[in-house]
Design a protein around this motif. Structure first.
Motif, PDB file in Angstrom:
ATOM      1  N   GLU A 148      30.753  49.810  29.158  1.00  0.00           N
ATOM      2  CA  GLU A 148      31.113  50.825  28.327  1.00  0.00           C
ATOM      3  C   GLU A 148      30.961  51.917  29.315  1.00  0.00           C
ATOM      4  O   GLU A 148      31.202  53.219  29.002  1.00  0.00           O
ATOM      5  N   ALA A 149      30.960  51.879  30.666  1.00  0.00           N
ATOM      6  CA  ALA A 149      30.733  52.848  31.497  1.00  0.00           C
ATOM      7  C   ALA A 149      32.307  53.345  31.882  1.00  0.00           C
ATOM      8  O   ALA A 149      33.147  52.478  31.638  1.00  0.00           O
ATOM      9  N   VAL A 162      44.282  48.156  37.572  1.00  0.00           N
ATOM     10  CA  VAL A 162      42.922  48.558  36.787  1.00  0.00           C
ATOM     11  C   VAL A 162      42.493  47.389  35.879  1.00  0.00           C
ATOM     12  O   VAL A 162      41.436  47.254  35.886  1.00  0.00           O
ATOM     13  N   LYS A 163      43.464  47.228  34.980  1.00  0.00           N
ATOM     14  CA  LYS A 163      43.171  46.209  33.832  1.00  0.00           C
ATOM     15  C   LYS A 163      43.025  44.950  34.580  1.00  0.00           C
ATOM     16  O   LYS A 163      41.919  44.174  34.054  1.00  0.00           O
ATOM     17  N   ALA A 164      43.735  44.585  35.485  1.00  0.00           N
ATOM     18  CA  ALA A 164      43.460  43.238  36.293  1.00  0.00           C
ATOM     19  C   ALA A 164      41.906  43.025  36.821  1.00  0.00           C
ATOM     20  O   ALA A 164      41.303  42.202  36.743  1.00  0.00           O
ATOM     21  N   ILE A 165      41.644  44.458  37.287  1.00  0.00           N
ATOM     22  CA  ILE A 165      40.221  44.411  38.186  1.00  0.00           C
ATOM     23  C   ILE A 165      39.232  44.310  37.071  1.00  0.00           C
ATOM     24  O   ILE A 165      37.906  43.590  37.324  1.00  0.00           O
ATOM     25  N   LYS A 208      38.878  40.880  35.632  1.00  0.00           N
ATOM     26  CA  LYS A 208      38.199  39.854  36.894  1.00  0.00           C
ATOM     27  C   LYS A 208      36.760  39.982  37.066  1.00  0.00           C
ATOM     28  O   LYS A 208      35.900  39.119  37.152  1.00  0.00           O
ATOM     29  N   ASN A 209      36.246  41.243  36.734  1.00  0.00           N
ATOM     30  CA  ASN A 209      34.756  41.778  36.985  1.00  0.00           C
ATOM     31  C   ASN A 209      34.290  41.515  35.558  1.00  0.00           C
ATOM     32  O   ASN A 209      32.922  42.232  35.519  1.00  0.00           O
ATOM     33  N   ALA A 210      34.662  41.486  34.354  1.00  0.00           N
ATOM     34  CA  ALA A 210      34.254  41.261  33.058  1.00  0.00           C
ATOM     35  C   ALA A 210      33.693  42.661  32.610  1.00  0.00           C
ATOM     36  O   ALA A 210      32.593  43.026  32.154  1.00  0.00           O
ATOM     37  N   MET A 211      34.470  43.732  33.219  1.00  0.00           N
ATOM     38  CA  MET A 211      33.973  45.164  32.799  1.00  0.00           C
ATOM     39  C   MET A 211      34.925  45.966  31.851  1.00  0.00           C
ATOM     40  O   MET A 211      34.922  47.154  31.502  1.00  0.00           O
TER      41      MET A 211
END
Length: 262
Positions: free
Chosen positions: A3-4, A214-217, A220-223
């Motif tokens: 949520e950051a 941006v979406k892919a990263i 990938k990082n579950a963010m």
């Protein structure tokens, strides 16, 4: 961290063209945008100055709790992103002129690149062209004076059209069929460019590709933000916020545009 906010910075309002693509693809994400208009354009500064400004913007966005930072400035990307990725422990997404798709799709094998001096003179730009522009006649043109016109909101003026014709006509005379926009301010000039160029010339910028990255990263990082409530977007500029407000008002709910000394 999901949520950051996503942090975005540019030398002014130009990076809002990237921000709009990110918001369109990821409407649940909240964002913080820094418009460093006081120091625009970055493209006419030294590499050391660009690096120092990029560090300043990065550290401010980190203080604000951002989970990922988009360097929404071609000049800052080409001159500073390697340093930022090495020295700070969060993901960075940069902006590079879209040479590869232009080169792959050009029929005439003549591609124009309209960018700032800082981008065209960078080592990252030269390595990109070496990797992707084999067999292509690449016409590089500095867009001197264009960033201030966009920053002032003076886009549809005769002055803007005259300047663009000065830069574009020689490219057209050499057979250009693709024009790569190498500055995030320049997508706002597309209506004027379409007016002065033949229909067959394709204009390419990096906005959609950056949003997808941006979406892919984040995935990938579950963010990715999965929250249903929306906490809005904050935009900060270090000059009069009126112009920045004009570029983003009405695009998304809960937008705040404020002046901040940074």
């Amino acid at each position: 961290m999901s949520e950051a906010p996503i942090g975005v910075f540019d030398s002014g309002v130009g990076g809002t063209s990237i921000w709009k693509e990110i918001h369109k693809l990821l409407p649940r994400e909240r964002t913080i945008y820094l418009a460093d208009s006081k120091n625009a354009p970055y493209g006419e500064k030294s590499q050391q100055q660009i690096l120092e400004l990029s560090i300043k913007n990065t550290e401010l966005l980190m203080e604000m709790g951002c989970k990922l930072i988009v360097v929404a400035c071609n000049t800052a990307t080409t001159n500073a992103i390697l340093y930022l990725r090495t020295h700070y422990g969060l993901p960075f997404i940069g902006i590079e002129p879209a040479i590869k798709p232009a080169a792959l799709n050009s029929i005439s094998k003549v591609v124009g690149v309209l960018a700032t001096k800082g981008t065209l003179s960078s080592s990252l730009f030269h390595s990109t062209t070496e990797n992707h522009a084999n067999g292509i006649k690449l016409i590089e043109q500095e867009g001197t004076g264009l960033v201030p016109l966009v920053e002032s909101g003076n886009i549809d003026s005769k002055e803007t059209e005259t300047l663009l014709r000065k830069y574009i006509d020689p490219m057209l005379d050499q057979g250009m069929d693709h024009l790569v926009l190498g500055c995030t301010h320049y997508p706002y000039l597309v209506p004027v460019l379409q007016k002065i160029m033949p229909e067959g010339v394709k204009i390419i910028d990096s906005g959609e590709a950056v949003a997808r990255q941006v979406k892919a990263i984040l995935e990938k990082n579950a963010m990715l933000n999965t929250a249903t409530s929306h906490k809005g977007h904050r935009f900060y500029t270090n000059i009069d916020p009126k112009v920045l407000r004009n570029f983003v008002s009405g695009v998304a709910p809960d937008i705040r545009v404020e002046k901040l000394d940074f």
